[in-house]
Write a protein that holds these residues in place. Structure first.
Motif, PDB file in Angstrom:
ATOM      1  N   PHE A 112      14.623  -5.511   5.313  1.00  0.00           N
ATOM      2  CA  PHE A 112      14.895  -4.134   5.691  1.00  0.00           C
ATOM      3  C   PHE A 112      14.643  -3.198   4.515  1.00  0.00           C
ATOM      4  O   PHE A 112      14.962  -3.523   3.373  1.00  0.00           O
ATOM      5  CB  PHE A 112      16.366  -3.968   6.110  1.00  0.00           C
ATOM      6  CG  PHE A 112      16.707  -4.560   7.443  1.00  0.00           C
ATOM      7  CD1 PHE A 112      16.441  -3.866   8.613  1.00  0.00           C
ATOM      8  CD2 PHE A 112      17.315  -5.810   7.541  1.00  0.00           C
ATOM      9  CE1 PHE A 112      16.767  -4.397   9.856  1.00  0.00           C
ATOM     10  CE2 PHE A 112      17.651  -6.352   8.768  1.00  0.00           C
ATOM     11  CZ  PHE A 112      17.377  -5.643   9.937  1.00  0.00           C
ATOM     12  N   LEU A 113      14.114  -2.027   4.819  1.00  0.00           N
ATOM     13  CA  LEU A 113      13.942  -0.987   3.810  1.00  0.00           C
ATOM     14  C   LEU A 113      14.308   0.360   4.406  1.00  0.00           C
ATOM     15  O   LEU A 113      14.051   0.620   5.584  1.00  0.00           O
ATOM     16  CB  LEU A 113      12.489  -0.915   3.324  1.00  0.00           C
ATOM     17  CG  LEU A 113      11.949  -2.057   2.460  1.00  0.00           C
ATOM     18  CD1 LEU A 113      10.452  -1.855   2.231  1.00  0.00           C
ATOM     19  CD2 LEU A 113      12.684  -2.140   1.128  1.00  0.00           C
ATOM     20  N   GLY A 114      14.884   1.218   3.584  1.00  0.00           N
ATOM     21  CA  GLY A 114      14.952   2.627   3.904  1.00  0.00           C
ATOM     22  C   GLY A 114      13.791   3.313   3.208  1.00  0.00           C
ATOM     23  O   GLY A 114      13.113   2.725   2.357  1.00  0.00           O
ATOM     24  N   VAL A 115      13.540   4.538   3.586  1.00  0.00           N
ATOM     25  CA  VAL A 115      12.499   5.339   2.946  1.00  0.00           C
ATOM     26  C   VAL A 115      13.118   6.681   2.584  1.00  0.00           C
ATOM     27  O   VAL A 115      13.660   7.380   3.442  1.00  0.00           O
ATOM     28  CB  VAL A 115      11.289   5.545   3.877  1.00  0.00           C
ATOM     29  CG1 VAL A 115      10.233   6.421   3.181  1.00  0.00           C
ATOM     30  CG2 VAL A 115      10.674   4.210   4.280  1.00  0.00           C
ATOM     31  N   GLY A 116      13.037   7.044   1.317  1.00  0.00           N
ATOM     32  CA  GLY A 116      13.597   8.324   0.887  1.00  0.00           C
ATOM     33  C   GLY A 116      12.689   9.487   1.240  1.00  0.00           C
ATOM     34  O   GLY A 116      11.500   9.294   1.531  1.00  0.00           O
ATOM     35  N   PRO A 117      13.208  10.699   1.211  1.00  0.00           N
ATOM     36  CA  PRO A 117      12.376  11.880   1.450  1.00  0.00           C
ATOM     37  C   PRO A 117      11.187  11.962   0.489  1.00  0.00           C
ATOM     38  O   PRO A 117      10.164  12.571   0.825  1.00  0.00           O
ATOM     39  CB  PRO A 117      13.343  13.043   1.241  1.00  0.00           C
ATOM     40  CG  PRO A 117      14.694  12.482   1.517  1.00  0.00           C
ATOM     41  CD  PRO A 117      14.635  11.066   1.017  1.00  0.00           C
ATOM     42  N   ASP A 118      11.331  11.357  -0.691  1.00  0.00           N
ATOM     43  CA  ASP A 118      10.237  11.339  -1.663  1.00  0.00           C
ATOM     44  C   ASP A 118       9.299  10.146  -1.460  1.00  0.00           C
ATOM     45  O   ASP A 118       8.346   9.967  -2.221  1.00  0.00           O
ATOM     46  CB  ASP A 118      10.792  11.310  -3.092  1.00  0.00           C
ATOM     47  CG  ASP A 118      11.641  10.068  -3.379  1.00  0.00           C
ATOM     48  OD1 ASP A 118      11.909   9.279  -2.434  1.00  0.00           O
ATOM     49  OD2 ASP A 118      12.049   9.884  -4.539  1.00  0.00           O
ATOM     50  N   GLY A 119       9.584   9.322  -0.447  1.00  0.00           N
ATOM     51  CA  GLY A 119       8.738   8.167  -0.170  1.00  0.00           C
ATOM     52  C   GLY A 119       9.127   6.907  -0.915  1.00  0.00           C
ATOM     53  O   GLY A 119       8.411   5.901  -0.845  1.00  0.00           O
ATOM     54  N   HIS A 120      10.261   6.910  -1.614  1.00  0.00           N
ATOM     55  CA  HIS A 120      10.632   5.699  -2.354  1.00  0.00           C
ATOM     56  C   HIS A 120      11.158   4.621  -1.409  1.00  0.00           C
ATOM     57  O   HIS A 120      11.678   4.915  -0.326  1.00  0.00           O
ATOM     58  CB  HIS A 120      11.647   6.006  -3.455  1.00  0.00           C
ATOM     59  CG  HIS A 120      13.072   6.081  -3.001  1.00  0.00           C
ATOM     60  ND1 HIS A 120      13.695   7.271  -2.661  1.00  0.00           N
ATOM     61  CD2 HIS A 120      14.020   5.108  -2.848  1.00  0.00           C
ATOM     62  CE1 HIS A 120      14.950   7.029  -2.310  1.00  0.00           C
ATOM     63  NE2 HIS A 120      15.173   5.723  -2.418  1.00  0.00           N
ATOM     64  N   ALA A 129       2.935   7.905   4.191  1.00  0.00           N
ATOM     65  CA  ALA A 129       2.889   6.440   4.126  1.00  0.00           C
ATOM     66  C   ALA A 129       1.891   5.885   5.126  1.00  0.00           C
ATOM     67  O   ALA A 129       1.114   4.967   4.825  1.00  0.00           O
ATOM     68  CB  ALA A 129       4.276   5.861   4.374  1.00  0.00           C
ATOM     69  N   LEU A 130       1.895   6.444   6.330  1.00  0.00           N
ATOM     70  CA  LEU A 130       0.979   5.973   7.371  1.00  0.00           C
ATOM     71  C   LEU A 130      -0.459   6.392   7.094  1.00  0.00           C
ATOM     72  O   LEU A 130      -1.396   5.795   7.622  1.00  0.00           O
ATOM     73  CB  LEU A 130       1.436   6.490   8.731  1.00  0.00           C
ATOM     74  CG  LEU A 130       2.754   5.889   9.225  1.00  0.00           C
ATOM     75  CD1 LEU A 130       3.267   6.643  10.436  1.00  0.00           C
ATOM     76  CD2 LEU A 130       2.586   4.413   9.560  1.00  0.00           C
ATOM     77  N   SER A 181       1.580   5.374  -6.064  1.00  0.00           N
ATOM     78  CA  SER A 181       2.192   6.112  -7.169  1.00  0.00           C
ATOM     79  C   SER A 181       2.921   7.339  -6.650  1.00  0.00           C
ATOM     80  O   SER A 181       3.969   7.715  -7.165  1.00  0.00           O
ATOM     81  CB  SER A 181       1.123   6.538  -8.176  1.00  0.00           C
ATOM     82  OG  SER A 181       0.539   5.426  -8.804  1.00  0.00           O
ATOM     83  N   ASP A 182       2.354   7.956  -5.613  1.00  0.00           N
ATOM     84  CA  ASP A 182       2.955   9.154  -5.030  1.00  0.00           C
ATOM     85  C   ASP A 182       3.966   8.823  -3.938  1.00  0.00           C
ATOM     86  O   ASP A 182       4.994   9.500  -3.813  1.00  0.00           O
ATOM     87  CB  ASP A 182       1.862  10.053  -4.443  1.00  0.00           C
ATOM     88  CG  ASP A 182       0.871  10.541  -5.484  1.00  0.00           C
ATOM     89  OD1 ASP A 182       1.283  10.735  -6.639  1.00  0.00           O
ATOM     90  OD2 ASP A 182      -0.309  10.711  -5.132  1.00  0.00           O
ATOM     91  N   VAL A 183       3.657   7.806  -3.147  1.00  0.00           N
ATOM     92  CA  VAL A 183       4.485   7.435  -1.994  1.00  0.00           C
ATOM     93  C   VAL A 183       4.611   5.911  -1.969  1.00  0.00           C
ATOM     94  O   VAL A 183       3.811   5.216  -1.340  1.00  0.00           O
ATOM     95  CB  VAL A 183       3.867   7.938  -0.666  1.00  0.00           C
ATOM     96  CG1 VAL A 183       4.811   7.647   0.505  1.00  0.00           C
ATOM     97  CG2 VAL A 183       3.546   9.420  -0.733  1.00  0.00           C
ATOM     98  N   PRO A 184       5.591   5.349  -2.676  1.00  0.00           N
ATOM     99  CA  PRO A 184       5.714   3.890  -2.715  1.00  0.00           C
ATOM    100  C   PRO A 184       5.766   3.228  -1.338  1.00  0.00           C
ATOM    101  O   PRO A 184       5.278   2.104  -1.171  1.00  0.00           O
ATOM    102  CB  PRO A 184       7.013   3.684  -3.500  1.00  0.00           C
ATOM    103  CG  PRO A 184       7.061   4.864  -4.425  1.00  0.00           C
ATOM    104  CD  PRO A 184       6.533   6.005  -3.607  1.00  0.00           C
ATOM    105  N   ALA A 185       6.315   3.913  -0.341  1.00  0.00           N
ATOM    106  CA  ALA A 185       6.394   3.327   1.003  1.00  0.00           C
ATOM    107  C   ALA A 185       5.021   2.979   1.566  1.00  0.00           C
ATOM    108  O   ALA A 185       4.903   2.093   2.417  1.00  0.00           O
ATOM    109  CB  ALA A 185       7.117   4.280   1.958  1.00  0.00           C
ATOM    110  N   ALA A 186       3.993   3.653   1.086  1.00  0.00           N
ATOM    111  CA  ALA A 186       2.640   3.365   1.558  1.00  0.00           C
ATOM    112  C   ALA A 186       2.192   1.963   1.156  1.00  0.00           C
ATOM    113  O   ALA A 186       1.262   1.407   1.765  1.00  0.00           O
ATOM    114  CB  ALA A 186       1.660   4.397   1.012  1.00  0.00           C
ATOM    115  N   GLY A 187       2.837   1.391   0.150  1.00  0.00           N
ATOM    116  CA  GLY A 187       2.446   0.066  -0.324  1.00  0.00           C
ATOM    117  C   GLY A 187       3.169  -1.083   0.338  1.00  0.00           C
ATOM    118  O   GLY A 187       2.888  -2.248   0.039  1.00  0.00           O
ATOM    119  N   ALA A 188       4.112  -0.792   1.236  1.00  0.00           N
ATOM    120  CA  ALA A 188       4.884  -1.863   1.883  1.00  0.00           C
ATOM    121  C   ALA A 188       4.114  -2.417   3.075  1.00  0.00           C
ATOM    122  O   ALA A 188       3.761  -1.678   3.996  1.00  0.00           O
ATOM    123  CB  ALA A 188       6.238  -1.325   2.340  1.00  0.00           C
TER     124      ALA A 188
END
Length: 267
Positions: free
Chosen positions: A146-154, A215-216, A222-229
């Motif tokens: 499970f992961l959450g995603v922050g408003p900053d994309g973390h 992310a999608l 580097s800008d949106v870590p969620a994009a790498g999951a």
């Protein structure tokens, strides 16, 4: 083995939490029947806790053999054990304590004072991962992460414009300058996150819409870590209507609402 991203949209936070809970119960029963045991990585945040409470509230959770599951945490605030801001404290209050698990089934990240410093704490949790791993591996096979995603994309404690998201030679890192308090945190690295069979990101609220859209769109990690999951089998974004505001319609799964009787194949 296939890998694809899906976006499942729900009308509100309550429906979102209930749907993820129902899906998790059904999936983990399947995993246990197939494998006999499972490893699950939990996260913190408002929706992380809401999902765990919804699991506990569902009568179907009694069908799960919880003694066969080991719970890990993808990141943690480096605070004393029992602190209400720790992810494990919140998870225990929301669900884990009620399951009466054996102590070894909940793998909490270290707290201050247990090791020489936060770097040593990261090494200690890495050693725990390695001890639970198959021969030749550095970490166990996570069936659901499970992961959450922050408003900053973390995600986890991998933040934009921080070196941590690019670390590949460690399994657990120490973040000592988090843009969110507290500044000291421990986190899985991206290779560990992406080793999971299924990554389930749960996010709600209009403040998450921008991060989800980026992310999608495969923004830079580097800008949106969620994009790498990206999980080995599936990567699913479970979102509410507000968070889905910037998601292109073609990326939203037509089967929007999921219950135990309305399954999407995940094998």
């Amino acid at each position: 083995m296939t890998n694809e991203r899906r976006v499942l949209v729900h009308p509100d936070k309550a429906a979102l939490a209930g749907s993820v809970a129902a899906r998790f119960i059904t999936k983990i029963i399947d995993v246990l029947e197939e494998q006999g045991s499972a490893h699950v990585a939990l996260t913190g945040g408002t929706m992380g806790g809401a999902v765990l409470r919804a699991i506990g509230d569902s009568p179907a959770h009694q069908s799960v053999d919880w003694s066969k599951i080991t719970f890990w945490f993808s990141d943690e605030r480096y605070l004393p054990h029992g602190d209400a801001e720790r992810n494990d404290s919140q998870a225990k209050a929301a669900l884990l304590d009620a399951l009466e698990l054996a102590p070894g089934q909940v793998k909490s990240l270290p707290a201050p004072g247990e090791h020489a410093d936060i770097e040593a704490a990261a090494d200690a949790y890495a050693a725990e991962l390695a001890a639970a791993a198959p021969e030749g591996a550095e970490y166990p096979r996570f069936d659901v992460l499970f992961l959450g995603v922050g408003p900053d994309g973390h995600i986890a404690s991998l933040f934009p414009d921080r070196a941590g998201v690019h670390v590949t030679d460690r399994t657990v890192i120490a973040e000592t300058n988090s843009p969110k308090p507290p500044p000291e945190r421990l986190s899985f690295t991206l290779p560990v996150i992406n080793s999971a069979d299924r990554i389930w990101m749960v996010l709600a609220g209009a403040d998450k819409a921008g991060a989800l859209g980026l992310a999608l769109a495969d923004a830079s990690i580097s800008d949106v870590p969620a994009a790498g999951a990206q999980g080995r089998k599936r990567t699913v974004f479970f979102v509410d209507q507000d968070a889905a505001a910037e998601v292109p319609a073609e990326l939203i799964t037509s089967e929007q609402f999921w219950t135990a009787a309305h399954s999407i194949d995940e094998h």
